[in-house]
Design a protein around this motif. Structure first.
Motif, mmCIF file in Angstrom:
data_model
loop_
_atom_site.group_PDB
_atom_site.id
_atom_site.type_symbol
_atom_site.label_atom_id
_atom_site.label_comp_id
_atom_site.label_asym_id
_atom_site.label_seq_id
_atom_site.Cartn_x
_atom_site.Cartn_y
_atom_site.Cartn_z
ATOM 1 N N PHE A 75 46.557 36.875 56.063
ATOM 2 C CA PHE A 75 47.021 35.668 55.388
ATOM 3 C C PHE A 75 48.137 35.951 54.382
ATOM 4 C CE2 PHE A 75 44.352 32.622 57.229
ATOM 5 C CZ PHE A 75 43.059 33.117 57.339
ATOM 6 N N TYR A 76 48.418 37.202 54.127
ATOM 7 C CA TYR A 76 49.426 37.554 53.130
ATOM 8 C C TYR A 76 50.781 37.745 53.809
ATOM 9 C CZ TYR A 76 45.795 37.822 49.665
ATOM 10 O OH TYR A 76 44.778 37.480 48.814
ATOM 11 N N ASP A 77 51.778 37.083 53.219
ATOM 12 C CA ASP A 77 53.069 36.972 53.880
ATOM 13 C C ASP A 77 54.057 38.075 53.498
ATOM 14 O OD1 ASP A 77 52.080 34.004 52.856
ATOM 15 O OD2 ASP A 77 52.691 34.032 54.968
ATOM 16 N N HIS A 78 53.933 38.577 52.291
ATOM 17 C CA HIS A 78 54.902 39.553 51.796
ATOM 18 C C HIS A 78 54.152 40.747 51.207
ATOM 19 C CE1 HIS A 78 58.014 36.539 52.349
ATOM 20 N NE2 HIS A 78 57.220 35.677 51.714
ATOM 21 N N CYS B 42 50.562 45.787 46.952
ATOM 22 C CA CYS B 42 50.400 44.413 46.497
ATOM 23 C C CYS B 42 50.964 43.479 47.563
ATOM 24 C CB CYS B 42 51.045 44.175 45.141
ATOM 25 S SG CYS B 42 52.836 44.075 45.131
ATOM 26 N N ALA B 43 50.462 42.267 47.574
ATOM 27 C CA ALA B 43 50.839 41.316 48.598
ATOM 28 C C ALA B 43 50.800 39.906 48.037
ATOM 29 C CB ALA B 43 49.894 41.431 49.795
ATOM 30 N N ALA B 44 51.617 39.048 48.622
ATOM 31 C CA ALA B 44 51.715 37.659 48.185
ATOM 32 C C ALA B 44 51.299 36.712 49.309
ATOM 33 C CB ALA B 44 53.147 37.343 47.741
ATOM 34 N N ASP B 45 50.422 35.803 48.976
ATOM 35 C CA ASP B 45 50.002 34.730 49.878
ATOM 36 C C ASP B 45 50.691 33.463 49.398
ATOM 37 O OD1 ASP B 45 46.739 33.264 50.738
ATOM 38 O OD2 ASP B 45 48.779 32.713 51.286
ATOM 39 N N SER C 92 42.612 28.431 47.573
ATOM 40 C CA SER C 92 41.527 29.401 47.628
ATOM 41 C C SER C 92 42.077 30.817 47.767
ATOM 42 C CB SER C 92 40.610 29.087 48.806
ATOM 43 O OG SER C 92 41.330 29.191 50.031
ATOM 44 N N ILE C 93 41.301 31.790 47.332
ATOM 45 C CA ILE C 93 41.670 33.198 47.506
ATOM 46 C C ILE C 93 41.198 33.642 48.883
ATOM 47 C CG2 ILE C 93 41.093 35.540 46.779
ATOM 48 C CD1 ILE C 93 41.154 34.612 43.923
#
Length: 126
Positions: A112-115, A96-99, A105-106
């Motif tokens: 583009f995902y930071d974590h 899983c990742a967090a933007d 927008s998705i």
């Protein structure tokens, strides 16, 4: 710093189901777009699904449409991936990742995902 911890992976027979969970730390989870990615041995990391911060929008890779469902519970700081009708080709490590971008927008590009979480193994036997 956002920490993401996945759980729920395992070994399942083809046609079976699994539900992955990803618990996030921090108080701003509701402001993140959340995504699930997967990486099979010898392959590049692949976008699977994402859900917007408002829960209003979801997006899936074509290969899982109709079988996987992404959801989130902002009160629990958790995002889920319900996986049904699993196939051998779904075998991979799921991340899983967090933007955290304020963009509404998705985005399906992993850059583009930071974590990111540490990943959970899903193995589907045929």
């Amino acid at each position: 710093q956002v920490q993401l911890v996945e759980s729920g992976g395992g070994l399942v027979q083809a046609g079976g189901s699994l539900r992955l969970s990803c618990a996030a730390s921090g108080r701003t989870f509701r402001t993140y777009t959340m995504g699930w990615f997967r990486q099979a041995p010898g392959k590049e990391r692949e976008f699977v699904a994402a859900i917007s911060r408002s829960v209003a929008t979801t997006q899936y890779v074509d290969s899982v449409k109709g079988r996987f469902t992404i959801s989130r519970d902002n009160a629990k700081n958790t995002v889920y991936l319900q996986m049904n009708s699993l196939k051998a080709e779904d075998t991979a490590i799921y991340y899983c990742a967090a933007d955290v971008s304020p963009d509404w927008s998705i985005r399906i590009n992993a850059n583009f995902y930071d974590h990111w979480g540490q990943g959970t193994q899903v193995t589907v036997s045929s």
